[in-house]
Design a protein around this motif. Structure first.
Motif, PDB file in Angstrom:
ATOM      1  N   SER A 201       3.784   5.173  11.916  1.00 29.43           N
ATOM      2  CA  SER A 201       4.074   4.246  13.005  1.00 29.43           C
ATOM      3  C   SER A 201       5.325   3.414  12.697  1.00 29.43           C
ATOM      4  N   ALA A 202       5.484   3.003  11.434  1.00 28.51           N
ATOM      5  CA  ALA A 202       6.676   2.241  11.022  1.00 28.51           C
ATOM      6  C   ALA A 202       7.935   3.090  11.157  1.00 28.51           C
ATOM      7  N   LEU A 203       7.815   4.357  10.844  1.00 31.44           N
ATOM      8  CA  LEU A 203       8.941   5.270  10.964  1.00 31.44           C
ATOM      9  C   LEU A 203       9.404   5.376  12.413  1.00 31.44           C
ATOM     10  N   ARG A 204       8.455   5.498  13.314  1.00 38.29           N
ATOM     11  CA  ARG A 204       8.800   5.572  14.742  1.00 38.29           C
ATOM     12  C   ARG A 204       9.411   4.273  15.239  1.00 38.29           C
ATOM     13  N   SER A 205       9.019   3.162  14.625  1.00 35.11           N
ATOM     14  CA  SER A 205       9.516   1.843  15.039  1.00 35.11           C
ATOM     15  C   SER A 205      10.828   1.463  14.353  1.00 35.11           C
ATOM     16  N   LYS A 206      11.369   2.393  13.545  1.00 28.78           N
ATOM     17  CA  LYS A 206      12.603   2.132  12.789  1.00 28.78           C
ATOM     18  C   LYS A 206      12.463   0.887  11.910  1.00 28.78           C
ATOM     19  N   LEU A 207      11.338   0.844  11.206  1.00 28.25           N
ATOM     20  CA  LEU A 207      11.069  -0.254  10.278  1.00 28.25           C
ATOM     21  C   LEU A 207      10.824   0.347   8.904  1.00 28.25           C
ATOM     22  N   GLU A 208      11.670   0.004   7.943  1.00 23.70           N
ATOM     23  CA  GLU A 208      11.530   0.539   6.595  1.00 23.70           C
ATOM     24  C   GLU A 208      10.532  -0.286   5.799  1.00 23.70           C
ATOM     25  N   ILE A 209       9.419   0.344   5.421  1.00 19.75           N
ATOM     26  CA  ILE A 209       8.398  -0.326   4.623  1.00 19.75           C
ATOM     27  C   ILE A 209       7.949   0.604   3.495  1.00 19.75           C
ATOM     28  N   TYR A 210       7.320   0.014   2.481  1.00 21.37           N
ATOM     29  CA  TYR A 210       6.753   0.796   1.380  1.00 21.37           C
ATOM     30  C   TYR A 210       5.342   0.287   1.113  1.00 21.37           C
ATOM     31  N   SER A 211       4.399   1.205   1.160  1.00 19.73           N
ATOM     32  CA  SER A 211       2.997   0.828   0.985  1.00 19.73           C
ATOM     33  C   SER A 211       2.582   0.968  -0.477  1.00 19.73           C
ATOM     34  N   MET A 212       1.453   0.377  -0.815  1.00 16.67           N
ATOM     35  CA  MET A 212       0.990   0.368  -2.187  1.00 16.67           C
ATOM     36  C   MET A 212       0.665   1.770  -2.705  1.00 16.67           C
ATOM     37  N   ARG A 213       0.328   2.680  -1.810  1.00 18.88           N
ATOM     38  CA  ARG A 213      -0.041   4.005  -2.312  1.00 18.88           C
ATOM     39  C   ARG A 213       1.149   4.711  -2.967  1.00 18.88           C
ATOM     40  N   ARG A 214       2.356   4.290  -2.667  1.00 15.93           N
ATOM     41  CA  ARG A 214       3.542   4.864  -3.320  1.00 15.93           C
ATOM     42  C   ARG A 214       3.569   4.533  -4.807  1.00 15.93           C
ATOM     43  N   PHE A 215       2.970   3.427  -5.203  1.00 13.77           N
ATOM     44  CA  PHE A 215       3.085   2.929  -6.575  1.00 13.77           C
ATOM     45  C   PHE A 215       1.831   3.140  -7.414  1.00 13.77           C
ATOM     46  N   MET A 216       0.785   3.731  -6.805  1.00 22.74           N
ATOM     47  CA  MET A 216      -0.414   4.040  -7.570  1.00 22.74           C
ATOM     48  C   MET A 216      -0.170   5.325  -8.347  1.00 22.74           C
ATOM     49  N   LEU A 217      -0.177   5.217  -9.674  1.00 24.39           N
ATOM     50  CA  LEU A 217       0.215   6.347 -10.506  1.00 24.39           C
ATOM     51  C   LEU A 217      -0.927   7.316 -10.765  1.00 24.39           C
ATOM     52  N   LYS A 218      -2.143   6.857 -10.599  1.00 22.43           N
ATOM     53  CA  LYS A 218      -3.273   7.730 -10.922  1.00 22.43           C
ATOM     54  C   LYS A 218      -4.362   7.653  -9.873  1.00 22.43           C
ATOM     55  N   LYS A 219      -5.004   6.512  -9.792  1.00 23.97           N
ATOM     56  CA  LYS A 219      -6.119   6.370  -8.852  1.00 23.97           C
ATOM     57  C   LYS A 219      -5.595   6.073  -7.455  1.00 23.97           C
ATOM     58  N   SER A 220      -6.323   6.539  -6.469  1.00 21.77           N
ATOM     59  CA  SER A 220      -5.918   6.265  -5.087  1.00 21.77           C
ATOM     60  C   SER A 220      -6.199   4.810  -4.746  1.00 21.77           C
ATOM     61  N   VAL A 221      -5.500   4.321  -3.724  1.00 20.99           N
ATOM     62  CA  VAL A 221      -5.689   2.934  -3.315  1.00 20.99           C
ATOM     63  C   VAL A 221      -6.964   2.796  -2.492  1.00 20.99           C
ATOM     64  N   ASN A 222      -7.416   1.583  -2.382  1.00 19.45           N
ATOM     65  CA  ASN A 222      -8.621   1.304  -1.610  1.00 19.45           C
ATOM     66  C   ASN A 222      -8.296   1.302  -0.115  1.00 19.45           C
ATOM     67  N   TYR A 223      -8.957   2.180   0.619  1.00 18.65           N
ATOM     68  CA  TYR A 223      -8.662   2.332   2.045  1.00 18.65           C
ATOM     69  C   TYR A 223      -9.608   1.515   2.927  1.00 18.65           C
ATOM     70  N   GLU A 224     -10.510   0.784   2.342  1.00 17.01           N
ATOM     71  CA  GLU A 224     -11.555   0.112   3.120  1.00 17.01           C
ATOM     72  C   GLU A 224     -10.998  -1.099   3.869  1.00 17.01           C
ATOM     73  N   ASN A 225     -10.569  -0.849   5.094  1.00 16.21           N
ATOM     74  CA  ASN A 225     -10.136  -1.905   6.021  1.00 16.21           C
ATOM     75  C   ASN A 225      -9.031  -2.804   5.465  1.00 16.21           C
ATOM     76  N   ARG A 226      -8.194  -2.239   4.570  1.00 13.71           N
ATOM     77  CA  ARG A 226      -7.112  -3.049   4.035  1.00 13.71           C
ATOM     78  C   ARG A 226      -5.926  -2.157   3.669  1.00 13.71           C
ATOM     79  N   ILE A 227      -4.746  -2.581   4.086  1.00 15.46           N
ATOM     80  CA  ILE A 227      -3.503  -1.902   3.735  1.00 15.46           C
ATOM     81  C   ILE A 227      -2.628  -2.901   2.974  1.00 15.46           C
ATOM     82  N   SER A 228      -2.102  -2.484   1.827  1.00 15.35           N
ATOM     83  CA  SER A 228      -1.229  -3.359   1.032  1.00 15.35           C
ATOM     84  C   SER A 228       0.201  -2.856   1.105  1.00 15.35           C
TER      85      SER A 228
END
Length: 469
Positions: free
Chosen positions: A417-444
């Motif tokens: 959605s950010a890509l379509r809106s021409k908004l450059e963002i980086y989410s926490m899942r990019r920086f998790m080196l091993k374990k996946s991020v917590n998807y339970e109703n929260r985006i970092s």
């Protein structure tokens, strides 16, 4: 001779047409091996061109090995090896997915943690320093730079980081490189194959991937409320630990003194244990004085300090440096005895004068004020727009902060959605080196503010709000 000359083209390039025409005849077999070519005068008359044009064309063919000459006999076609004709299915063009073109940034707004604002950089003063460097170091600029970088530049950096970061070293301990990744690669290449590395998780994914590709044993180690987890470091039996104590990447946390001492004590307990301190954006601290470097506390020469000018000067200059403990300097020089310095010598000498003139310090001070204003404005806009839907980890340092958004959407949906809106963002899942991020109703998200103009802050927040709703 099967050559057509287009005289409508620039006359300076007639010799190239002669060269191309004869070359094509040779490669297609119209001119056979050992076949004699017309004399320069004869061919000039045939083509109605100057003898000089024919002479230049023949000389180029001679230089490239298409023809040879025999004294008093003339020019002859060389016996050239034929190209292997591949079957059609082997002859491929570059796949479409690998094609590149100019990046279209029109209409985009950036909340990237990597960007910095170059519009406020004092280019006029930089160019003055560059002119001074050219006048002062003409001889040095004509030579290959020493593998560690010019001594006078290292001497200047040594004085600067002693004053600003408390780093204790001599110029001989400093290695200049074209980016921190290059320096990390050099450093770890000196280690034995069995070296075990611990790295912060979440952390800098480029370091993690680099270390993995070097076939080192790399363990992502989780963070607790004080920084990297010491129990996990012990459990993985690490030899080298990568940390960002002054502004943890990407969470932004500052490592307290108690954990710093624990980390230093861990390194001192066994031979060949080292801490790599990546001090990537420590120049930017708001409200209080800068946090001293971990290296400044080191009493046992176990910290390898990494610094960069990418955040403070210009990222495109690619100037970084590392400070080795004395015992590693000799090993480095032996290992890289034939290494040629990658950094641009003119830019290094320019940086030297830029620092010594005081312009660097003034620029950093101006940008601290500017970035602090943007940081506060972005946080205020986010809190006003998202209200109870957002939690911000507001650490008064660096060029980014961590924000948690309460939402039922997933990471992929938000990023698309950010890509379509021409908004450059980086989410926490990019920086998790091993374990996946917590998807339970929260985006970092890791939100940067350095390249976001004040007049664009409200617009960026509005786009972000639309992305989540």
């Amino acid at each position: 001779m099967f050559i057509l000359i287009d005289k409508q083209r620039d006359s300076d390039y007639i010799y190239q047409q002669i060269y191309e025409g004869i070359k094509e005849n040779i490669l297609t077999g119209k001119l056979k091996a050992k076949e004699k070519l017309p004399s320069k005068r004869s061919l000039a008359e045939q083509l109605n061109v100057s003898i000089n044009s024919v002479s230049f064309g023949y000389e180029q063919l001679l230089a490239e090995g298409y023809i040879y000459s025999i004294e008093r006999s003339g020019y002859f076609v060389e016996n050239i090896t034929k190209f292997i004709e591949q079957e059609k299915h082997w002859i491929q063009k570059l796949p479409r997915e690998l094609k590149e073109g100019p990046v279209d940034r029109d209409g985009w707004l950036s909340l990237s943690h990597m960007a910095s604002d170059t519009s406020l950089f004092p280019f006029k003063e930089w160019l003055k320093c560059q002119e001074k460097a050219i006048k002062s170091y003409k001889r040095e600029l004509s030579e290959m730079s020493y593998s560690q970088g010019p001594y006078v530049v290292r001497e200047t950096i040594c004085r600067m980081i002693a004053l600003t970061r408390g780093v204790k070293c001599e110029p001989e301990q400093i290695i200049i490189g074209a980016g921190t990744q290059l320096l990390v690669g050099q450093l770890m290449e000196m280690n034995s194959k069995g070296t075990v590395v611990a790295i912060e998780n979440p952390g800098y994914v480029r370091f993690y991937q680099l270390l993995k590709k070097m076939n080192l044993t790399v363990h992502p180690v989780s963070l607790d409320d004080q920084g990297i987890n010491m129990t996990e470091i012990e459990s993985v039996k690490a030899d080298v630990v990568f940390v960002t104590p002054s502004h943890q990447f990407p969470t932004g946390k500052i490592m307290p003194i108690s954990r710093r001492i624990e980390l230093l004590n861990w390194a001192a307990q066994r031979e060949n244990r080292y801490i790599v301190e990546d001090d990537y954006d420590s120049e930017f601290k708001y409200g209080t004085d800068n946090i001293p470097s971990l290296q400044s506390l080191d009493r046992n020469q176990r910290v390898i300090y990494m610094g960069t000018f990418s955040k403070t000067v210009l990222p495109g200059l690619r100037i970084s440096y590392m400070v080795l403990p004395p015992e590693l300097v000799g090993e480095y020089r032996e290992h890289y005895s034939n290494f040629i310095q990658y950094s641009n010598s003119l830019m290094l000498f320019t940086l030297q004068f830029f620092i010594e003139s005081g312009e660097y310090a003034r620029h950093v001070k101006r940008m601290n004020h500017q970035y602090d204003t943007r940081r506060k404005l972005l946080i205020a806009e986010l809190q006003q727009r998202f209200r109870e839907e957002i939690d911000i980890e507001d650490v008064s340092a660096g060029l980014h902060f961590l924000a948690h958004f309460h939402t039922g959407k997933g990471y992929q949906e938000i990023e698309e959605s950010a890509l379509r809106s021409k908004l450059e963002i980086y989410s926490m899942r990019r920086f998790m080196l091993k374990k996946s991020v917590n998807y339970e109703n929260r985006i970092s998200l890791v939100l940067g503010f350095a390249n976001l103009r004040e007049e664009n802050v409200a617009g960026a927040v509005e786009r972000l709000y639309d992305v989540f709703h």
